[in-house]
Motif scaffolding. Structure first.
Motif, short mmCIF file in Angstrom:
data_model
loop_
_atom_site.label_atom_id
_atom_site.label_comp_id
_atom_site.label_asym_id
_atom_site.label_seq_id
_atom_site.Cartn_x
_atom_site.Cartn_y
_atom_site.Cartn_z
N GLY A 1 -6.13 98.64 19.68
CA GLY A 1 -5.72 98.55 21.07
C GLY A 1 -5.58 97.11 21.54
O GLY A 1 -4.68 96.77 22.31
N ALA A 2 -6.47 96.24 21.06
CA ALA A 2 -6.41 94.82 21.43
C ALA A 2 -5.14 94.18 20.86
O ALA A 2 -4.48 93.38 21.54
N ASP A 3 -4.80 94.51 19.61
CA ASP A 3 -3.58 93.98 19.00
C ASP A 3 -2.36 94.42 19.80
O ASP A 3 -1.45 93.61 20.07
N GLN A 4 -2.32 95.68 20.16
CA GLN A 4 -1.18 96.19 20.91
C GLN A 4 -1.06 95.53 22.28
O GLN A 4 0.05 95.25 22.75
N GLN A 5 -2.21 95.24 22.91
CA GLN A 5 -2.17 94.60 24.23
C GLN A 5 -1.59 93.20 24.14
O GLN A 5 -0.80 92.78 25.00
N ILE A 6 -1.97 92.45 23.10
CA ILE A 6 -1.42 91.11 22.90
C ILE A 6 0.09 91.18 22.73
O ILE A 6 0.85 90.42 23.34
N ASP B 1 1.84 92.14 25.99
CA ASP B 1 1.86 91.02 26.94
C ASP B 1 2.99 90.04 26.60
O ASP B 1 3.68 89.53 27.50
N LEU B 2 3.17 89.76 25.31
CA LEU B 2 4.24 88.85 24.90
C LEU B 2 5.61 89.45 25.19
O LEU B 2 6.51 88.76 25.71
N VAL B 3 5.78 90.73 24.88
CA VAL B 3 7.05 91.39 25.15
C VAL B 3 7.32 91.44 26.65
O VAL B 3 8.45 91.24 27.11
N HIS B 4 6.26 91.72 27.43
CA HIS B 4 6.42 91.74 28.90
C HIS B 4 6.85 90.37 29.41
O HIS B 4 7.70 90.29 30.33
N SER B 5 6.31 89.29 28.85
CA SER B 5 6.70 87.95 29.27
C SER B 5 8.18 87.70 28.99
O SER B 5 8.89 87.09 29.80
N MET B 6 8.66 88.17 27.83
CA MET B 6 10.07 88.00 27.51
C MET B 6 10.93 88.84 28.45
O MET B 6 11.98 88.39 28.92
N THR C 1 8.76 99.21 27.03
CA THR C 1 8.81 100.60 26.58
C THR C 1 9.22 100.70 25.11
O THR C 1 8.97 101.72 24.47
N HIS C 2 9.85 99.65 24.61
CA HIS C 2 10.27 99.63 23.20
C HIS C 2 9.40 98.69 22.38
O HIS C 2 9.82 98.21 21.32
N ALA C 3 8.17 98.41 22.83
CA ALA C 3 7.31 97.43 22.16
C ALA C 3 7.03 97.82 20.72
O ALA C 3 7.06 96.98 19.81
N ALA C 4 6.73 99.10 20.48
CA ALA C 4 6.43 99.55 19.12
C ALA C 4 7.65 99.39 18.22
O ALA C 4 7.54 98.96 17.06
N TYR C 5 8.81 99.73 18.74
CA TYR C 5 10.05 99.54 17.98
C TYR C 5 10.29 98.06 17.67
O TYR C 5 10.67 97.71 16.54
N LEU C 6 10.08 97.20 18.65
CA LEU C 6 10.28 95.77 18.45
C LEU C 6 9.35 95.23 17.37
O LEU C 6 9.73 94.36 16.57
N HIS C 7 8.13 95.74 17.34
CA HIS C 7 7.19 95.29 16.30
C HIS C 7 7.66 95.78 14.93
O HIS C 7 7.60 95.02 13.94
#
Length: 342
Positions: free
Chosen positions: A246-251, A254-259, A275-281
């Motif tokens: 969960g901590a990894d996903q939050q980091i 946060d980065l994706v939200h900043s972009m 909403t596409h954070a998992a896909y972006l990773h």
């Protein structure tokens, strides 16, 4: 006294491994993020903004910055001998060079605030190791950054003495050396280049920071020379960001939200990237270089075709670097059930 060429006042592009280029990098702030609906903000200006976009601060960048600040203090009173340094190591496209450059920019701006109106200072020097480097090629990179003239008429010792003298005069605090993995100490030239770099660290009263791909497994840290280097330098791993806990996903979120927040596209719905954070990773493997490429190119494509929004369909159309595409296409290995012993 050795004199170096002064920074030019022209706007011609110069690489960061020259005095002109480094000063342009330090002096040029990021383009201001205007309002996406501002009709006076032209398409070309918005293209330039998204081409440069933002530099995101990762946990590794914070670790590197803290480590270097401590080393600068530790080495400040060191008159000679083995000064301590830092090696930034990790896989390709994880942001090692970006972290190093941003670190240098921060140190230089801080030095300017402490020493205003002192044009004779050069707090930071940035070079890259040339391929198949020899000691003279390496020291010539230092001299080229400084703009020292007539290098073709000087031998290695003369160039080395001129560089060391000038950097001492200019109160250089931080020497950044990128691509150190290119020094293969198993070859004679690579070993001698490594020796030259060690010698410069003893002659120049500065903190040295190296960066390279998986340095801890490279020939640079093997043998007698490698043991000496390992005894003076600590290593910070600049790894791809994980997406497990969960901590990894939050980091990562946060980065994706900043972009997402930094985008200035007139039809983009805020929060879409998150909403596409998992896909972006999955697409980028957690590598900041690949993530930056993906979002910047998608933004530019949306500006060019007039849609002015980033969707998952658009993201899927963007081709990334070959390594990222191969990682994204690699099938996940299924864990086979263990066989019971009879």
């Amino acid at each position: 006294m050795v004199t170096a060429a002064q920074p030019a006042t022209t706007s011609t592009f110069s690489p960061l491994t020259t005095w002109d280029g480094w000063q342009q990098f330090v002096d040029t702030p990021h383009a201001p993020a205007g309002d996406a609906g501002d009709q006076e903000w032209t398409l070309e200006q918005r293209e330039d903004y998204h081409a440069r976009f933002v530099v995101l601060k990762t946990p590794a960048m914070d670790t590197i910055s803290t480590a270097v600040r401590r080393l600068l203090l530790l080495n400040r009173g060191q008159q000679g001998g083995a000064r301590r340094g830092l090696i930034i190591s990790g896989p390709a496209t994880t942001g090692k060079t970006t972290a190093m450059q941003q670190l240098g920019r921060t140190v230089e701006l801080a030095d300017r605030r402490r020493h205003p109106n002192q044009d004779g200072r050069l707090p930071v020097l940035f070079i890259t190791v040339p391929p198949s480097s020899t000691p003279k090629m390496l020291i010539s990179e230092f001299a080229r950054f400084l703009g020292l003239p007539a290098l073709e008429r000087m031998n290695q010792i003369q160039i080395t003495n001129a560089v060391c003298e000038l950097l001492c005069e200019m109160s250089t605090q931080l020497v950044l050396v990128d691509d150190v993995h290119l020094m293969d100490t198993r070859s004679r030239a690579g070993a001698e280049t490594s020796d030259q770099l060690k010698y410069l660290g003893e002659r120049i009263p500065a903190t040295f920071v190296y960066s390279g791909i998986d340095v801890e497994t490279s020939p640079l840290l093997t043998g007698v020379r490698g043991s000496q280097l390992a005894g003076r330098f600590k290593i910070v791993r600049n790894q791809p960001l994980r997406y497990g806990s969960g901590a990894d996903q939050q980091i990562w979120h946060d980065l994706v939200h900043s972009m997402d927040s930094a985008l200035r596209l007139r039809r983009h719905r805020p929060g879409t990237l998150v909403t596409h954070a998992a896909y972006l990773h999955a697409r980028t493997g957690g590598r900041m270089g690949s993530l930056s490429h993906l979002i910047r190119e998608a933004a530019l494509v949306s500006l060019l075709d007039g849609t002015e929004k980033i969707t998952k369909k658009l993201l899927e159309q963007i081709e990334l670097d070959t390594a990222a595409e191969q990682r994204a296409r690699a099938p996940h290995r299924r864990r086979m059930p263990s066989q019971r012993q009879p």
